[in-house]
Design an enzyme around this catalytic site. Structure first.
Site, PDB file in Angstrom:
ATOM      1  N   CYS A   1      78.836   6.337   4.775  1.00  0.00           N
ATOM      2  CA  CYS A   1      77.649   5.648   5.327  1.00  0.00           C
ATOM      3  C   CYS A   1      77.951   5.064   6.755  1.00  0.00           C
ATOM      4  O   CYS A   1      77.017   4.569   7.489  1.00  0.00           O
ATOM      5  CB  CYS A   1      77.004   4.697   4.395  1.00  0.00           C
TER       6      CYS A   1
ATOM      7  N   HIS B   1      75.598  11.924  -7.632  1.00  0.00           N
ATOM      8  CA  HIS B   1      76.080  12.917  -6.590  1.00  0.00           C
ATOM      9  C   HIS B   1      77.721  12.784  -6.283  1.00  0.00           C
ATOM     10  O   HIS B   1      78.273  13.605  -5.544  1.00  0.00           O
ATOM     11  CB  HIS B   1      75.333  13.035  -5.268  1.00  0.00           C
TER      12      HIS B   1
ATOM     13  N   GLN C   1      82.588   5.504  -7.658  1.00  0.00           N
ATOM     14  CA  GLN C   1      83.429   6.138  -7.202  1.00  0.00           C
ATOM     15  C   GLN C   1      84.493   6.828  -8.311  1.00  0.00           C
ATOM     16  O   GLN C   1      85.162   7.560  -8.190  1.00  0.00           O
ATOM     17  CB  GLN C   1      84.295   5.602  -6.037  1.00  0.00           C
TER      18      GLN C   1
END
Length: 379
Positions: A324, A202, A180
Site C-alpha cells: 500500500c 487474497h 500475513q
C-alpha cells in the site's frame, strides 16, 4: 521479454485453480440469496455454512466464531471499533504496536480522536515487541490490545501467545491481525490465545474482496455497520456466497499443504538469501533472523536505492515495502520504528515467495538482482 518473476506474494497472491473451480458454480447457476427459503436460497446457505466450517477448521475455531467480511481492513475495523465500543464502560485505554498495519493503526487513531487513549508499543531492531513493555503499559482501564502476528514488510513474527496471555490476565481483549501469516504457517487461535483474529483472502490464494474475523465465543462486539441481521448481526448485507466459497476453498487448500509448504518456502527463501549474500558484500537482512515468515526476505542492498535496483531488474516483481506504500520515496514506517538508518531503508527490497514459486525462478531472480546491483555500483 522474458516472463515476469512474481516475488510480491505479501502484497497479493493469484487465485488458486482449486479456488476458482469451487467459486464458478456460485457465479453461474448458484445465484440464490442465502436468506431465501427456496431451493436456490437453501443451496446458497449450505455453501456459505460449508465455507465457514472450512475457515474455522484452518484456525482451530468453531464455525459460529467466523464472521465473513469484505476484506481484512473491514475485519480489523469491526474488531477494534466494535470491541472498543462494546467495552467502553469498562475502560477506554487501547494498546497496539508501532509496526502494525495501517488498517489497525487508522481505526485505533479514529478511536483516539474520539476519546479513547492509545498506547503504541515500540519494537526492537528486529521488529519485535518486548512482552515486558506490554506488561508496563497494561492498566486497569485497558480493554483492548492489538498486535499483528506477522509483519507484512519484514516478516517478523510477534510472540503472540505470550502477549495475549499477559493481556487476558488483566481482562483485556486481545486482537491479532493474522493477514500475513494465514496460509504460510500454522495458525491456531487456542494455541495463540487470541480473542479476535483477522484473515485476508487474497493473501492466501482466495480472491480480493473477501476476509473474515474470528471472534471467540462470549467476546463482546458492537456492530459498525447497520442493516439486516446477517453474520450474527455484525456484518449486515447479502452475503457474497461465491467469494466466501472461495475463501473456504483456499482455507481447505492451505490446511492440506501445511506444514510441507512452510518447509519448502523456508528452504527456498534461505537459498535465495545465500545466493544474493555471496555475490553482494554488505547485503543486510531486515527483521528477525529466525522468528519470521518462511517466504519473506527484506534485504537492504548497499550503495543503491531499492527503486533503482528494481528498475534495472524489470523481470523481478517485488516491493520496496508494504504494497500500500508502493510509489512512495519516504522511509517505511516499519523500518523507521525498527531504527533502520535512512540509507539502508531506501536500499531495501522485499522479496516474498509463494506456493507456485520455483527454484528456477529464484535462480533467475537472483541473477537479475545481482547484475542490477553490479551495474549500479560499478566504478
Amino acid at each position: 521479454m522474458a516472463s515476469l518473476i512474481y516475488l510480491d506474494h505479501n502484497a497479493t497472491t493469484p487465485i488458486a485453480p482449486e479456488v476458482l473451480e469451487a467459486m464458478l458454480p456460485w457465479l453461474r447457476e448458484g445465484f440464490g440469496n442465502p436468506g431465501s427459503d427456496h431451493p436456490l436460497g437453501r443451496a446458497a446457505r449450505a455453501a456459505l455454512d460449508r465455507a465457514r466450517a472450512q475457515v474455522a477448521a484452518l484456525i482451530g475455531a468453531t464455525p459460529d466464531e467466523v464472521i465473513f467480511t469484505a476484506s481484512a481492513t473491514e475485519a480489523n475495523n469491526l474488531a477494534l471499533i466494535g470491541a472498543a465500543r462494546a467495552l467502553a464502560e469498562r475502560g477506554r485505554h487501547l494498546i497496539t504496536s508501532a509496526v502494525d498495519h495501517p488498517s489497525v493503526a487508522a481505526p485505533l487513531g479514529h478511536l483516539a480522536a474520539s476519546g479513547w487513549e492509545l498506547t503504541v508499543l515500540p519494537v526492537n531492531a528486529e521488529g519485535r515487541v518486548d512482552p515486558a513493555d506490554l506488561t508496563a503499559a497494561l492498566r486497569p482501564d485497558t480493554v483492548l490490545v492489538s498486535v499483528m502476528h506477522a509483519n507484512n514488510e519484514v516478516g517478523t513474527l510477534q510472540p503472540i501467545a505470550e502477549l495475549a496471555a499477559l493481556a487476558r490476565a488483566r481482562s483485556a481483549v486481545f486482537h491479532c491481525d493474522a493477514a500475513q501469516s494465514i496460509g504460510k504457517i500454522p495458525v491456531n487461535v487456542d494455541a495463540l490465545g487470541v480473542d479476535l483474529l483477522t484473515l485476508a483472502g487474497h493473501k492466501f490464494h482466495a480472491p480480493k474482496g473477501i476476509g473474515a474475523l474470528y471472534r471467540r465465543a462470549g467476546i463482546p462486539l458492537a456492530p459498525i455497520l447497520f442493516g439486516a441481521g446477517q453474520e450474527g448481526g455484525l456484518r449486515p448485507g447479502t452475503e457474497n456466497v461465491p467469494y466466501a466459497v472461495g475463501l473456504g476453498a483456499a482455507a481447505a487448500l492451505a490446511a492440506g499443504r501445511l506444514p510441507a509448504l512452510t518447509e519448502r518456502l523456508t528452504r527456498q527463501r534461505d537459498r535465495l538469501h545465500a545466493t544474493l549474500a555471496a555475490a553482494i558484500p554488505g547485503l543486510t537482512l531486515n527483521g528477525h533472523p529466525e522468528a519470521r515468515l518462511p517466504n519473506t526476505l527484506s534485504l537492504a542492498f548497499p550503495g543503491v536505492t531499492g527503486r533503482d535496483l528494481l528498475a534495472r531488474a524489470p523481470r523481478v516483481a517485488a516491493s520496496l515495502g508494504a504494497a500500500c506504500h508502493a510509489g512512495a520515496t519516504a522511509i517505511s514506517g516499519v523500518l523507521g520504528a525498527m531504527g533502520v538508518d535512512p540509507a539502508r531503508a531506501l536500499g531495501t527490497v522485499r522479496l516474498s515467495l509463494g506456493a507456485e514459486t520455483t527454484d528456477a525462478e529464484l535462480d533467475a531472480a537472483a541473477a537479475a538482482l545481482i547484475a542490477a546491483w553490479r551495474g549500479l555500483t560499478a566504478g
